[in-house]
Write an enzyme that holds these catalytic residues in place. Structure first.
Site, PDB file in Angstrom:
ATOM      1  N   LYS A 113     -63.653  49.010  92.288  1.00 34.68           N
ATOM      2  CA  LYS A 113     -64.965  48.673  92.838  1.00 34.68           C
ATOM      3  C   LYS A 113     -64.912  47.762  94.063  1.00 34.68           C
ATOM      4  O   LYS A 113     -65.814  46.941  94.282  1.00 34.68           O
ATOM      5  CB  LYS A 113     -65.863  48.062  91.753  1.00 34.68           C
ATOM      6  CG  LYS A 113     -66.268  49.072  90.681  1.00 34.68           C
ATOM      7  CD  LYS A 113     -67.473  48.613  89.900  1.00 34.68           C
ATOM      8  CE  LYS A 113     -68.030  49.718  89.018  1.00 34.68           C
ATOM      9  NZ  LYS A 113     -69.269  49.353  88.342  1.00 34.68           N
TER      10      LYS A 113
ATOM     11  N   HIS B 191     -65.942  53.924  78.136  1.00 34.08           N
ATOM     12  CA  HIS B 191     -65.260  54.209  79.395  1.00 34.08           C
ATOM     13  C   HIS B 191     -66.073  55.256  80.150  1.00 34.08           C
ATOM     14  O   HIS B 191     -66.345  56.333  79.623  1.00 34.08           O
ATOM     15  CB  HIS B 191     -63.847  54.733  79.129  1.00 34.08           C
ATOM     16  CG  HIS B 191     -62.926  53.692  78.576  1.00 34.08           C
ATOM     17  ND1 HIS B 191     -61.754  53.995  77.933  1.00 34.08           N
ATOM     18  CD2 HIS B 191     -63.016  52.346  78.573  1.00 34.08           C
ATOM     19  CE1 HIS B 191     -61.157  52.877  77.561  1.00 34.08           C
ATOM     20  NE2 HIS B 191     -61.902  51.863  77.940  1.00 34.08           N
TER      21      HIS B 191
ATOM     22  N   ASP C 216     -64.679  46.267  80.866  1.00 36.75           N
ATOM     23  CA  ASP C 216     -65.529  46.874  81.904  1.00 36.75           C
ATOM     24  C   ASP C 216     -64.855  46.904  83.277  1.00 36.75           C
ATOM     25  O   ASP C 216     -65.522  46.909  84.300  1.00 36.75           O
ATOM     26  CB  ASP C 216     -66.872  46.121  82.024  1.00 36.75           C
ATOM     27  CG  ASP C 216     -67.520  45.863  80.689  1.00 36.75           C
ATOM     28  OD1 ASP C 216     -67.687  46.833  79.933  1.00 36.75           O
ATOM     29  OD2 ASP C 216     -67.841  44.703  80.390  1.00 36.75           O
TER      30      ASP C 216
END
Length: 429
Positions: free
Chosen positions: A331, A40, A12
């Site tokens: 992220k 994905h 992830d």
């Protein structure tokens, strides 16, 4: 040139997003292990896509995509995935999607067996996605599997199925008390979905060998991360295949080749789907805030991901196991809401503090040792070069780079294809 794009942690990490980004510079994208037990997620100008089996390069029409011999393929799921992609305008033909004749078929009885075993385990379950992955890989090593190439020999295939079904029913009926498997039902399933996929089946090892000899650039796309590797992960809470980069040429069908680059992907914090030790896990409101900020729900299952602080101990181990030559940090923008950012710098195991990643019971009893870094409290999604980033964000990146011992060349600051910052020159593009 041969490049592997792999996960550094529990999976992830955002591998699909990075494959989609760099695949414009590659001719072939290859999946070399795993099945439809992970996903994905890619967001680009065509929309949002969740890919479970098909390589992420399928979203670039000029790229050839290969599903290697190391994969386990649920044909029903694959046909459905192809249909969803074509409905969104993605071209899929035997010219841009090739399936290894040696890839193993994940059968309906594997899915059924997976569910029965997880139910039997109860609170001791391993956190399976219930998609048949462990049973089909187990059967592979028991030499009781059907390969994609077997679809072209229906008479021999039926005899093979009859023998396997007889064996499966010994414990499906007696051990689990479930209804027996019927040969005709399995054959009908194989015919229905196999006929749709046979045009895509070929000798992918030969194709890749010829491509490399012609000077083509090949990138390998891994599923999950180093900590889910069957040999080097958090066993038994792992996948059932080798997720590490070293396996890529083997699972692709070209074991004589060696990798030139290993591009590791790791998040700016930690996330995990499934069971098993997760030393840095957050709980309560702290976890809810991070989960919502990062949209942390499994791409394959929709399950809420467990979340936590960046884990230096686990990440450094993952970098070493993958043999990463450079990293992408994904992220980073998710952490923009935090005043102070926790980082796990060591584990306490009993009376000892360690920076080495433990295994077995030592990992289960480990507790995190934290340090805190200043946050930046502003939107960074518009940043496109290092000088655009706040100094606190730059310090965070530099700290993680030094801590794990590998250069960070890319930082993603948003989900869109172009929302990233190149920190330094990369060898993969």
């Amino acid at each position: 040139m041969l490049t592997a794009i792999v996960g550094i942690n529990w999976g992830d990490e955002g591998k699909g997003r990075m494959v989609d980004l760099v695949s414009s510079d590659y001719d072939v994208v290859v999946r070399y292990q795993g099945g439809n037990n992970a996903g994905h997620t890619v967001i680009n100008h065509l929309g949002k896509f969740i890919l479970n089996l098909i390589p992420s390069g399928i979203l670039r029409p000029e790229v050839v995509n290969v599903m290697g011999n190391g994969m386990v393929i649920d044909m029903q799921h694959l046909v459905g995935e192809m249909g969803r992609l074509t409905e969104k305008g993605v071209k899929i033909t035997p010219d841009n999607l090739k399936i290894s004749s040696r890839a193993v078929i994940c059968m309906p009885y594997h899915v059924r067996q997976d569910c029965l075993e997880e139910d039997r385990l109860g609170d001791a379950k391993y956190g399976s996605t219930r998609r048949g992955i462990a049973p089909v890989y187990g059967d592979k090593y028991l030499k009781k599997i059907i390969m994609m190439g077997d679809l072209f020999h229906p008479e021999a295939l039926r005899k093979r199925i009859e023998g396997i079904v007889e064996w499966k029913n010994l414990f499906i009926e007696k051990a689990y008390g479930s209804n027996k498997i019927e040969v005709d039902e399995i054959m009908n399933w194989l015919e229905e979905y196999g006929n749709q996929l046979k045009p895509f089946v070929c000798n992918t090892g030969e194709f890749l060998d010829e491509s490399l000899k012609a000077g083509k650039k090949v990138v390998f796309e891994a599923q999950l991360g180093a900590l889910r590797d069957i040999d080097f992960g958090i066993n038994p809470y792992t996948s059932s295949s080798n997720t590490i980069a070293a396996y890529a040429p083997i699972g692709a069908g070209i074991p004589k080749y060696r990798l030139d680059n290993v591009f590791g992907i790791m998040k700016a914090y930690s996330s995990c789907v499934g069971e098993g030790p997760f030393t840095v896990e957050m709980f309560g409101k702290e976890a809810d805030a991070l989960r919502e900020a990062g949209g942390e729900y499994g791409a394959a299952t929709g399950r809420p991901r467990r979340v936590g602080a960046f884990d230096v101990v686990a990440s450094k181990y993952g970098v070493e196991m993958q043999g990463a030559t450079e990293l992408a940090l994904t992220k980073l923008d998710v952490l923009s809401y935090l005043d102070k950012i926790p980082v796990c710098v060591a584990y306490k195991v009993g009376d000892k503090v360690t920076t080495s990643f433990p295994s077995g019971e030592d990992l289960r009893i480990a507790t995190p040792v934290f340090e805190y870094m200043d946050g930046w409290n502003c939107d960074i999604s518009g940043c496109r070069k290092p000088s655009d980033l706040p100094k606190q964000a730059l310090k965070y990146i530099e700290y993680l780079e030094k801590a794990v011992g590998c250069p960070i060349t890319y930082v993603s600051v948003g989900a869109e294809r172009e929302e990233y910052v190149v920190m330094k020159e990369s060898k993969i593009k």
